[in-house]
Design an enzyme around this catalytic site. Structure first.
Site, PDB file in Angstrom:
ATOM      1  CE  LYS A   1       8.365  -7.520  12.658  1.00  0.00           C
ATOM      2  NZ  LYS A   1       9.496  -6.762  14.569  1.00  0.00           N
TER       3      LYS A   1
ATOM      4  CE  LYS B   1      10.213 -10.012  17.922  1.00  0.00           C
ATOM      5  NZ  LYS B   1      10.747  -8.160  17.978  1.00  0.00           N
TER       6      LYS B   1
END
Length: 128
Positions: A44, A46
């Site tokens: 993602k 992240k």
């Protein structure tokens, strides 16, 4: 028994996170939190400050949380709803509409975010 599930990274846990978990738990009897794994966070784009194991440990200590499971990909939500016999899927309202496709499996509720707090703002403040 009414079962609820929510998903997230829950990094830099703050009172807004706890408030979301509290409000989610108020909707039923059993709250499962699907916690993004470190590997899934990389997909993602992240990066969590705390490891999956540490974030899981923290979540398990919160009285509103009954169970923590790993979230490893975007598609597992439909499987989890069936596997865990979920009645209500809960997310913050920053995701409004994104999970409406789950409404054929369970109730979908988007809870209002807690004003004045976010992980993004905490990270920004720490950089300053």
């Amino acid at each position: 028994m009414k079962k609820i599930i929510t998903y997230g990274t829950f990094d830099l846990l703050h009172w807004g996170h706890v408030r979301l978990l509290e409000r989610a738990k108020e909707l039923g009897d059993h709250l499962t939190v699907a916690l993004s794994t470190d590997e899934f966070n990389l997909l993602k784009h992240k990066e969590a400050y705390h490891s999956f194991e540490h974030r899981k440990y923290i979540l398990e200590a919160i009285k509103y949380v009954d169970e923590v499971i790993p979230e490893t990909d975007w598609e597992q939500k439909t499987t989890d709803i069936d596997l865990y016999d979920i009645d209500i899927f809960v997310m913050g309202d920053d995701w409004t509409g994104k999970f409406d496709f789950l409404k054929n499996q369970c109730e979908v509720i988007y809870l209002n975010r807690t004003d004045g707090i976010s992980t993004t703002s905490i990270k920004k403040d720490l950089k300053e």
